[in-house]
Design a protein around this motif. Structure first.
Motif, PDB file in Angstrom:
ATOM      1  N   UNK A  90       0.841  -1.187   0.000  1.00 35.79           N
ATOM      2  CA  UNK A  90       0.000   0.000   0.000  1.00 35.79           C
ATOM      3  C   UNK A  90       0.877   1.237   0.000  1.00 35.79           C
ATOM      4  N   UNK A  91       0.720   2.074   1.013  1.00 33.77           N
ATOM      5  CA  UNK A  91       1.523   3.303   1.117  1.00 33.77           C
ATOM      6  C   UNK A  91       2.741   3.123   2.014  1.00 33.77           C
ATOM      7  N   UNK A  92       2.875   1.940   2.629  1.00 35.24           N
ATOM      8  CA  UNK A  92       3.951   1.721   3.596  1.00 35.24           C
ATOM      9  C   UNK A  92       5.168   1.067   2.944  1.00 35.24           C
ATOM     10  N   UNK A  93       6.315   1.730   3.070  1.00 31.82           N
ATOM     11  CA  UNK A  93       7.567   1.175   2.548  1.00 31.82           C
ATOM     12  C   UNK A  93       8.208   0.296   3.616  1.00 31.82           C
ATOM     13  N   UNK A  94       8.607  -0.903   3.238  1.00 30.18           N
ATOM     14  CA  UNK A  94       9.167  -1.859   4.192  1.00 30.18           C
ATOM     15  C   UNK A  94      10.639  -1.570   4.469  1.00 30.18           C
ATOM     16  N   UNK A  95      11.024  -1.833   5.724  1.00 33.49           N
ATOM     17  CA  UNK A  95      12.424  -1.660   6.133  1.00 33.49           C
ATOM     18  C   UNK A  95      13.148  -2.987   5.913  1.00 33.49           C
ATOM     19  N   UNK A  96      14.050  -3.017   4.923  1.00 28.81           N
ATOM     20  CA  UNK A  96      14.768  -4.250   4.572  1.00 28.81           C
ATOM     21  C   UNK A  96      16.193  -4.266   5.108  1.00 28.81           C
ATOM     22  N   UNK A  97      16.510  -3.342   6.010  1.00 25.38           N
ATOM     23  CA  UNK A  97      17.851  -3.315   6.594  1.00 25.38           C
ATOM     24  C   UNK A  97      18.789  -2.410   5.805  1.00 25.38           C
ATOM     25  N   UNK A  98      20.010  -2.318   6.281  1.00 28.43           N
ATOM     26  CA  UNK A  98      20.989  -1.398   5.678  1.00 28.43           C
ATOM     27  C   UNK A  98      21.921  -2.072   4.675  1.00 28.43           C
ATOM     28  N   UNK A  99      21.998  -3.408   4.705  1.00 34.46           N
ATOM     29  CA  UNK A  99      22.889  -4.123   3.789  1.00 34.46           C
ATOM     30  C   UNK A  99      22.155  -4.434   2.482  1.00 34.46           C
ATOM     31  N   UNK A 100      22.258  -3.505   1.510  1.00 28.80           N
ATOM     32  CA  UNK A 100      21.518  -3.685   0.258  1.00 28.80           C
ATOM     33  C   UNK A 100      22.166  -4.683  -0.693  1.00 28.80           C
ATOM     34  N   UNK A 101      23.288  -5.293  -0.256  1.00 32.59           N
ATOM     35  CA  UNK A 101      23.934  -6.315  -1.082  1.00 32.59           C
ATOM     36  C   UNK A 101      23.843  -7.713  -0.463  1.00 32.59           C
ATOM     37  N   UNK A 102      22.968  -7.848   0.547  1.00 34.71           N
ATOM     38  CA  UNK A 102      22.803  -9.147   1.213  1.00 34.71           C
ATOM     39  C   UNK A 102      22.288 -10.190   0.226  1.00 34.71           C
ATOM     40  N   UNK A 103      22.770 -11.419   0.375  1.00 30.15           N
ATOM     41  CA  UNK A 103      22.377 -12.489  -0.558  1.00 30.15           C
ATOM     42  C   UNK A 103      20.882 -12.813  -0.502  1.00 30.15           C
ATOM     43  N   UNK A 104      20.263 -12.660   0.689  1.00 30.63           N
ATOM     44  CA  UNK A 104      18.827 -12.958   0.761  1.00 30.63           C
ATOM     45  C   UNK A 104      18.032 -11.938  -0.059  1.00 30.63           C
TER      46      UNK A 104
END
Length: 417
Positions: free
Chosen positions: A18-32
């Protein structure tokens, strides 16, 4: 009404419910995250297990591929659920195919697919205004290159090249449209944004053209100077013909850039001071310049030979192995070329000029030098090369006097006739 799950991949990866952006952490190169991105990029059609493993791990040797993939899938599902993604599995796996989990209450919207769909509509649209509207939407949607965090990964490169072609078509269409409408402000903004995303695509030339059309000659001239410096001093290649054409148009319109010669001198001094600062503790030796600048200096010196009353020799230095043959090992050649450049900087006088001519050759202009002095200069540089690279390091040299060149050319022309 279904809730939208928006997946952004152009300019960077993000997920929104919707309008909410999810927090995926600070490591934008993580394998997951890489695994999640591959799955979301392929959409509900899914990605095969083999392609998923190759995409995430590349050519990395794994003791147990299945175990490595399952562990990463578990991590991806856990982290995505923790961030707020709906569903039991989030990433579904059936018969060796992995896809986002289907939920009738949610719609997956991927900006990449949205961009492609709008581009297709624009291409097929016959009405000019509607076509323009579609291309404007596509342009606004394209926030940047695909997944810059993994830009060098093979699976990203394949998609990125295809998307860039579509983006180029969008920019080209809008550029032509605004030019026809004589909306030069929008024309400049289009190319300016495109240049920020793809700075090596040559959009600067279009930006200069737009500034000329806007009659903003001063800004156009400043941008031209910056571009010319980039091609000559950083890329060390000739200025493109299209950029030269911009300069010719500028020169017809620019009457006065500045009438303060002290300002010009100050800019030159600042550039010289910056060069000295970059040199640090190293002694300021001969002048190293791009080949294009070397040619200009050569022509000026040749024209002034009679007035100067001094001799000028051009020396060609070619790196060879101890047997006098070309060096085949590229790594060794690169290292030896750096040593030769350092030796030239230290062994030549401040008034001499040199440039890199090829991967194994340097050209030098020896000013106010006698023929017999050239051998002495060669010996001095050769000793320094051997000190830095070892006693078996060699290079050969050839010399020609600038005063002799017209006669050589004349004899060659006679032989051709």
């Amino acid at each position: 009404m279904k809730t939208k799950i928006y997946v952004q991949m152009l300019g960077g990866f993000s997920l929104s419910i919707g309008e909410k952006k999810l927090d995926l952490g600070t490591n934008n190169k993580a394998n997951f995250l890489k695994l999640s991105e591959i799955v979301f990029l392929r959409g509900l059609g899914g990605v095969s297990k083999r392609d998923l493993i190759d995409g995430v791990f590349g050519h990395k040797a794994l003791l147990d591929e299945n175990n490595s993939l399952n562990n990463l899938l578990h991590q991806a599902r856990t982290q995505l659920k923790k961030a707020g993604m709906p569903g039991k599995k989030i990433i579904d796996g059936k018969r060796g195919v992995y896809a986002p989990e289907y939920d009738p209450n949610y719609d997956y919207v991927l900006d990449v697919h949205e961009f492609e769909d709008i581009c297709l509509k624009a291409k097929n649209e016959k009405k000019p205004e509607k076509k323009f509207s579609y291309y404007q939407q596509a342009f606004a949607l394209y926030k940047g290159e695909l997944l810059p965090e993994f830009a060098t990964d093979y699976w990203v490169i394949l998609e990125s090249v295809r998307l860039k072609r579509l983006y180029d078509d969008v920019v080209d269409f809008l550029g032509e449209y605004f030019k026809e409408q004589e909306d030069y402000e929008s024309l400049f903004e289009i190319y300016d944004k495109a240049n920020k995303i793809y700075p090596d695509n040559g959009w600067q030339i279009e930006m200069i053209d737009a500034l000329i059309l806007k009659k903003d000659y001063k800004t156009a001239y400043e941008l031209y100077t910056k571009c010319a410096h980039y091609y000559q001093d950083e890329l060390e290649v000739p200025i493109p013909e299209a950029l030269r054409s911009c300069y010719e148009r500028l020169s017809d319109n620019v009457r006065v850039v500045t009438d303060d010669i002290r300002q010009i001198q100050a800019n030159i001094v600042r550039k010289d001071e910056k060069l000295k600062s970059e040199m640090g503790a190293r002694k300021m030796g001969a002048y190293l310049c791009p080949f294009t600048s070397f040619i200009d200096i050569y022509h000026v010196l040749r024209r002034n030979l009679e007035r100067r009353g001094s001799s000028i020799f051009m020396m060609l230095c070619t790196l060879v192995d101890y047997e006098g043959k070309p060096i085949q090992n590229q790594e060794k050649l690169n290292a030896r070329a750096e040593i030769l450049e350092q030796s030239l900087s230290e062994g030549l006088r401040k008034g001499d000029v040199y440039t890199k001519y090829s991967s194994s050759q340097y050209l030098i202009l020896l000013i106010g030098t006698k023929r017999e002095d050239c051998a002495i200069i060669y010996q001095r540089i050769s000793r320094r090369v051997k000190e830095l690279a070892g006693s078996r390091a060699e290079f050969r040299y050839r010399i020609v006097s600038l005063a002799e060149i017209p006669g050589i050319l004349e004899r060659n022309n006679q032989l051709e006739e």
